[in-house]
Design an enzyme around this catalytic site. Sequence first.
Site, PDB file in Angstrom:
ATOM      1  N   HIS A 216       0.699  -1.252  -0.032  1.00 64.48           N
ATOM      2  CA  HIS A 216       0.165   0.003  -0.012  1.00 64.48           C
ATOM      3  C   HIS A 216       0.819   1.254  -0.127  1.00 64.48           C
ATOM      4  O   HIS A 216       0.372   2.302  -0.188  1.00 64.48           O
ATOM      5  CB  HIS A 216      -1.046   0.136   1.115  1.00 64.48           C
TER       6      HIS A 216
HETATM    7  C1  UD1 Z   1      -1.742   5.258   6.341  1.00 63.26           C
HETATM    8  C2  UD1 Z   1      -0.445   5.783   7.019  1.00 63.26           C
HETATM    9  C3  UD1 Z   1       0.355   4.401   6.981  1.00 63.26           C
HETATM   10  C4  UD1 Z   1      -0.306   3.236   7.307  1.00 63.26           C
HETATM   11  C5  UD1 Z   1      -1.462   2.792   6.658  1.00 63.26           C
HETATM   12  C6  UD1 Z   1      -2.229   1.743   7.179  1.00 63.26           C
HETATM   13  C7  UD1 Z   1       0.130   8.075   6.944  1.00 63.26           C
HETATM   14  C8  UD1 Z   1       0.890   9.058   6.388  1.00 63.26           C
HETATM   15  N1  UD1 Z   1       0.089   7.111   6.161  1.00 63.26           N
HETATM   16  O1  UD1 Z   1      -1.702   5.196   5.031  1.00 63.26           O
HETATM   17  O2  UD1 Z   1       1.587   4.857   7.564  1.00 63.26           O
HETATM   18  O3  UD1 Z   1       0.766   2.230   6.883  1.00 63.26           O
HETATM   19  O4  UD1 Z   1      -2.485   4.102   6.771  1.00 63.26           O
HETATM   20  O5  UD1 Z   1      -3.334   1.649   6.114  1.00 63.26           O
HETATM   21  O6  UD1 Z   1      -0.639   8.473   7.835  1.00 63.26           O
HETATM   22  N2  UD1 Z   1      -8.619   5.382   1.865  1.00 63.26           N
HETATM   23  C9  UD1 Z   1      -9.986   4.699   1.684  1.00 63.26           C
HETATM   24  N3  UD1 Z   1     -10.508   4.446   2.804  1.00 63.26           N
HETATM   25  C10 UD1 Z   1     -10.007   4.552   4.266  1.00 63.26           C
HETATM   26  C11 UD1 Z   1      -8.828   5.140   4.313  1.00 63.26           C
HETATM   27  C12 UD1 Z   1      -8.033   5.420   2.977  1.00 63.26           C
HETATM   28  O7  UD1 Z   1     -10.515   4.666   0.609  1.00 63.26           O
HETATM   29  O8  UD1 Z   1     -10.726   4.384   5.121  1.00 63.26           O
HETATM   30  C13 UD1 Z   1      -8.089   5.661   0.523  1.00 63.26           C
HETATM   31  C14 UD1 Z   1      -8.159   6.856   0.342  1.00 63.26           C
HETATM   32  O9  UD1 Z   1      -8.247   7.214  -1.171  1.00 63.26           O
HETATM   33  C15 UD1 Z   1      -7.079   7.917   0.623  1.00 63.26           C
HETATM   34  C16 UD1 Z   1      -6.089   6.786   0.527  1.00 63.26           C
HETATM   35  O10 UD1 Z   1      -6.513   5.523   0.861  1.00 63.26           O
HETATM   36  O11 UD1 Z   1      -6.799   9.182   0.039  1.00 63.26           O
HETATM   37  C17 UD1 Z   1      -4.744   7.008   1.575  1.00 63.26           C
HETATM   38  O12 UD1 Z   1      -5.244   7.108   2.893  1.00 63.26           O
HETATM   39  P1  UD1 Z   1      -4.481   7.773   4.094  1.00 63.26           P
HETATM   40  O13 UD1 Z   1      -4.971   7.614   5.555  1.00 63.26           O
HETATM   41  O14 UD1 Z   1      -4.017   9.120   3.738  1.00 63.26           O
HETATM   42  O15 UD1 Z   1      -3.197   6.876   4.073  1.00 63.26           O
HETATM   43  P2  UD1 Z   1      -2.691   5.402   3.923  1.00 63.26           P
HETATM   44  O16 UD1 Z   1      -2.112   5.057   2.543  1.00 63.26           O
HETATM   45  O17 UD1 Z   1      -3.871   4.772   4.293  1.00 63.26           O
END
Ligand code: UD1
Length: 395
Positions: A216
């Site tokens: 991811h």
């Molecule tokens: C975040 C953490 C990462 C962790 C990961 C575990 C930061 C910088 N990164 O990364 O360290 O390993 O979580 O999962 O905080 N999204 C959804 N639904 C959700 C959450 C996210 O669709 O419930 C999608 C969205 O398109 C979003 C993207 O995932 O823009 C990224 O989500 P984000 O929380 O920004 O970072 P992660 O990649 O999940």
Amino acid sequence: MKVLVVVGARPNFMKAAPILKAIRAFNSAHEWSEPMEPILVHTGQHYDAQMSDAFFADLEMPQPDVFLGAGSGSHAEQTAEIMKRFERVLLEQKPQALLVVGDVNSTLACALAAAKLPPRLKPLIAHVEAGLRSFDRAMPEEINRILTDQISDVLFVTEESGLRHLQTEGIPRAKIHFVGNTMIDTLRACETRADLSTVLPRLGVTKREYALLTLHRAANVDDRDSFVEILSGLRDLAATQRVIFPAHPRTQKQIRDLGLESFFAPAQGGGIAMVAPQPYLDFLCLMKNARLVITDSGGIQEETTALGVPCVTVRDNTERPVTIELGSNVLAGTRCETIRQGIRLQLASRLKNAMPPLWDGRAAGRIIAVLANHLLPLVPVHLEDAAGQMQENAR
Ligand code: UD1
């Protein structure tokens, strides 16, 4: 005696759950005139049912007392939104202590909001999982780790490398406590229930006859060439055995946007089977019974070490060197050939059963004992006594 405990993203839930249990156990074991009152704040960084709600049920966590609903956005937007919303909670609740876990944007945002309050309102800021360093500042988590550690008052360390890094960065030794790993507290507490999971037959695999894959990180899945290179490194493995791939929402989106669906077609006797993100107990069952785990996650490197399952990390660095030192994990880089080599090496390796120091299921008890000594300094609590007693009570 209010203690705000912050969770935001999936890996936070398993780190915070045992801390909440340990606070409850501490209160029932000690008759303070003022018990510790845990207030659980969910920033809403992760909001999907599969990324958040499912974990509360599996981990037997209480529903959050406060939900900030910050959601997704750029790093600046997400961090700023959480800070704005969390500052209001701090001003309203006036907690004595704030506990943040891990290295996600929610961790830094909440610690920073608290650190900038006027001194009379500022709570004691405690960081659980302090001191981990990948020395790769292109990782957003590395920035979050360094900055959160610098503004925390109490730093809880999971492995010995953390002690060294914090002292090198000028943090006084007295602020640092080597307590073990609360994520491993959760793993140990949940293993028996995970053994009852029916996920293996549901996904059509049997013990030790499949590999488990997670990817991811932005660096691995946001760029088409990098993602294809990694998938090419998995081709030989997927030709001979089933690779179960619970895909994070961001990864699923990238696969659609980059047109990579053809890599996930089922194949005779193998192939990469993309499935939804799994709830905690099912995922633990999948990890425990896998022949091999391939990942770019931080936490999974630790969980496979605790389970003794060989892990191949698709990154050039790790902030968790103890997993490499004990031999359960190898760093395979992100090139096709190095990933193939890492997989060959780990397929030839046996299950390991060396455990990092203090990964004994009692870390949360130690954390609460240290916190009690800060918040209630007139009544000293002995660390190991309290940790053992709390572990008993939390059962
Ligand atoms: C975040 C953490 C990462 C962790 C990961 C575990 C930061 C910088 N990164 O990364 O360290 O390993 O979580 O999962 O905080 N999204 C959804 N639904 C959700 C959450 C996210 O669709 O419930 C999608 C969205 O398109 C979003 C993207 O995932 O823009 C990224 O989500 P984000 O929380 O920004 O970072 P992660 O990649 O999940």
